[in-house]
Design a protein around this motif. Sequence first.
Motif, short mmCIF file in Angstrom:
data_model
loop_
_atom_site.label_atom_id
_atom_site.label_comp_id
_atom_site.label_asym_id
_atom_site.label_seq_id
_atom_site.Cartn_x
_atom_site.Cartn_y
_atom_site.Cartn_z
N THR A 116 47.70 42.89 -29.68
CA THR A 116 48.70 43.63 -28.92
C THR A 116 50.03 43.66 -29.64
O THR A 116 50.71 44.69 -29.66
CB THR A 116 48.88 43.02 -27.52
OG1 THR A 116 47.62 42.73 -26.94
CG2 THR A 116 49.64 43.96 -26.60
N GLU A 155 50.83 45.10 -22.30
CA GLU A 155 49.79 44.43 -21.50
C GLU A 155 49.93 44.75 -20.02
O GLU A 155 48.94 44.80 -19.28
CB GLU A 155 49.86 42.91 -21.72
CG GLU A 155 49.42 42.46 -23.10
CD GLU A 155 47.92 42.26 -23.21
OE1 GLU A 155 47.25 42.27 -22.16
OE2 GLU A 155 47.42 42.07 -24.34
N LYS A 185 43.07 46.02 -21.26
CA LYS A 185 42.62 45.44 -22.52
C LYS A 185 41.76 46.44 -23.30
O LYS A 185 41.86 46.56 -24.52
CB LYS A 185 41.82 44.16 -22.25
CG LYS A 185 42.67 42.97 -21.84
CD LYS A 185 43.49 42.42 -23.00
CE LYS A 185 44.18 41.12 -22.62
NZ LYS A 185 45.01 40.59 -23.73
#
Length: 620
Positions: free
Chosen positions: A135, A164, A169
Amino acid sequence: MIGIHVEARRKLLKGAYIAFDLAVLVSVMLLAGLFYVHVYGQHTVSRHPEKLVLQESGVVMASDGTVLRKIPLPGSGYRKLATLEEMPKRLVDTFLAVEDRRFYRHQGLDYQGIARALLNNTLHMRVSEGGSSITQQLARNLYLNRKQTLLRKLNEASIALALEKRLSKHDILEMYLNQIYMGEGQYGVKAAAEHYFGVTNLKELDVAQIASLAAIPKGPSIYHPGDDAGLSVERRNLVLGIMREQGLITQEEMAAAQRKEYRPPERAMERRIGASYIDAALEEASRLTGKSQTELLTGGYTIVTGMNASVQQALEETFSNPDLFPPDGKDQQVEAAMAIIDHRTGEIAALTGGRNPVRGGLNRATVDARQPGSAFKPIIDYGPALESGRFTPESLLPDRKASYGSYAPENLNGVYRGQVTMRTALQQSMNAPAVWLLSQVGISQATAFAAKLGIDLPKEDRNLSIALGGLHAGISPLKMAQAYSVFASGGVFREAHMVRRIQDSKGNVVYEYVPRERQAISPQTAERMTGMLRNVVTEGTGKKARLGRPVAGKTGTTQLDLPGVSRKANRDLWFVGYTSEWTAAVWMGFDRTDHNNYMTEGSGKAAALFAAVMRKAYKE
């Protein structure tokens, strides 16, 4: 003694106050830092939603599937997008094992990874590990630069936390695998798989290829499979070890993959041709779809054109020979443009807007800016006359001086024969009979005929000077080729076009050309015109256009007509003609014709260029 105790107590209190102040300051700084981390990332991601929509390179292809251009993305390289579902699970799991094993267990920041990186960097006394999660890497690649500063790392962490919160995800991982730089101008695993291995279906990747791809992000410039130093093999084998350790492959699979040698694919090289053609095709595609050219170039669209790559190559190779052009002027190069249409389909087979065309440059083949001279006579004089039914190629026309109000045209050589057949008048490009013929047919009927051939003349051109190609704004080689293509195809009009099909990034057809044709003029008019135009090439002004096959066509010249300059000085040279397959128009001249830049050669030069291109195209 008492004084000593007082002094000691005073110092102790002072130290306590300082410590308290420092604690408060540190607390405030920590709170400010936490506030910054919370706010900066959210603000940055919210302010730039476009960053979360990855651009995908467009592709322009010739009619035979030849890739003409893989369009690089602005400021970067080539990218093809793939969904996570299109990627083999082993590929995804390998990237996770190599780049971020705790990806599904953290919320953007892998604190264990960060601690490990800090420890190792401290032990090695240098920055050897980054500790960035997937990320964080995505945050950096989308929004930041690669400078190793504390502020940049803080911003990276802040954006990662924001991503996030905003994305799943699944979406983060998919975006990462499509966005990551993979060396040699390739972005994302799909583009890299195609580039390095020739694999377009990601699920066909083998173990060694998967390991090679997962090895690249650590150092795209040194670990891509095409490197010469062998570092990519070392890195690939290290990744294979990780894959074995994580249970993604067996010992036998690892050993087999380690033995595999890399062989680059036999990928078809882009043919760096057709700069003018591609520009015009993109304009056409934009008009057809309603999408901007930027959308087409960065939305993953594939544009299949009607370009005949061999003919385009022949055209450009011929145009590179300076001996085929008139001498340059004092401060300009003489220019030229040409358009070739396959009149059986209407597809533009080849086109160039100049002798040295570049993307985004002036496209002289499509701009209505040049006077066609006598090349316009079949369109506005002889064609309408034949179509009227009142004249045939053997009809006698007056060839003598005449005035039409203030307009008094003259034959260029000053010779008048009194009376000639229409066939002879066209063959020798006489002016007097052409103007008389237009006056007899009528301007309205003649301009209506031209419109059937794709040429709509404005009201400024409603006068007899159009009989000799004197147009208010001028015309393009492409429009001239379009008009003559109707004669070549038995009177049938097929709209000249470049775009055959447009597909989106998923292969869905968003546009496909649907053939539409109409009988614009009578077959008899087309047949008679073709006969007369063949005469022009075999016996008249177009002799230099002759080939080892029948050619019909017409020359055209416009004079410079400037005081103090020779009467032999010319502004525009034309030849428009056709064979049984192709109709083509050639123009020569200067971008800015003046006392220092003009041509003294005649339209035979344009006819000779037509022949040179066609010979190479036909491989005669």
